[in-house]
Design a protein around this motif. Structure first.
Motif, PDB file in Angstrom:
ATOM      1  N   GLU A  22      32.164  44.750  97.223  1.00  0.00           N
ATOM      2  CA  GLU A  22      32.177  46.021  97.949  1.00  0.00           C
ATOM      3  C   GLU A  22      33.605  46.359  98.395  1.00  0.00           C
ATOM      4  O   GLU A  22      34.068  47.497  98.236  1.00  0.00           O
ATOM      5  N   ARG A  26      35.747  49.395  96.914  1.00  0.00           N
ATOM      6  CA  ARG A  26      36.155  50.431  97.875  1.00  0.00           C
ATOM      7  C   ARG A  26      37.655  50.729  97.731  1.00  0.00           C
ATOM      8  O   ARG A  26      38.076  51.885  97.731  1.00  0.00           O
ATOM      9  N   THR A  35      36.592  58.668  97.189  1.00  0.00           N
ATOM     10  CA  THR A  35      35.913  58.218  98.403  1.00  0.00           C
ATOM     11  C   THR A  35      34.683  59.057  98.745  1.00  0.00           C
ATOM     12  O   THR A  35      33.653  58.516  99.138  1.00  0.00           O
TER      13      THR A  35
END
Length: 160
Positions: A22, A26, A35
């Motif tokens: 994750e 990200r 995003t």
């Protein structure tokens, strides 16, 4: 604007591999400017660590590479199969466990092994570093960086 692409990473306890995936993902998503277009979460097949931050050794190894791991552990749910566009599991046992939630066999195509997206490494599974030494965490991050680049390529075409 279209709904964001929803991506879920799954491992056993959600304190090492999947929260690290994750964090790596990200970082790649932010660098790509996606995003607002990609929603990323992680979960574990077991709920023992629910509410906890990732393992300190994983956070340290990730931080040394510039990744911040701040998600809290949670257990995967049956609803996740419906809610996410792609569910990436770290090993074959995770694959069996997550597929067991798919009682009607309608979500199989979106549940995949993470290493299917690796292009540099040949491993078929991301090994659990929990009981090993420091090198295990480094290998996990190597695999995650490789595979997350492949995942970004994959979802970029879905976002085009």
């Amino acid at each position: 604007m279209a709904a964001p692409y929803r991506l879920l990473f799954v491992c056993l306890g959600n304190i090492c591999r999947s929260p690290a995936a994750e964090g790596v993902m990200r970082s790649l998503i932010e660098a790509k400017g996606f995003t607002d277009r990609v929603h990323i979460r992680s979960a574990g097949t077991g709920g023992w660590h629910a509410g906890k931050l990732p393992d300190q050794r994983m956070r340290n190894a990730a931080q040394n590479r510039g990744y911040e791991l701040i998600s809290r552990a949670r257990q995967v749910t049956e609803g996740d199969l419906r809610d996410y566009d792609l569910i990436l599991v770290m090993d074959r046992q995770n694959l069996r466990d997550v597929r067991s939630y798919d009682r009607s066999s309608e979500f199989g195509a979106k549940i995949r092994l993470f290493c299917d997206f690796c292009s540099v490494h040949q491993e078929s599974e991301v090994p659990d570093p929990y009981y090993g030494g420091e090198q295990g965490f480094e290998l996990v991050l190597d695999l995650l960086e490789d595979g997350c680049r492949g995942v970004l390529e994959h979802i970029s075409s879905a976002l085009a």
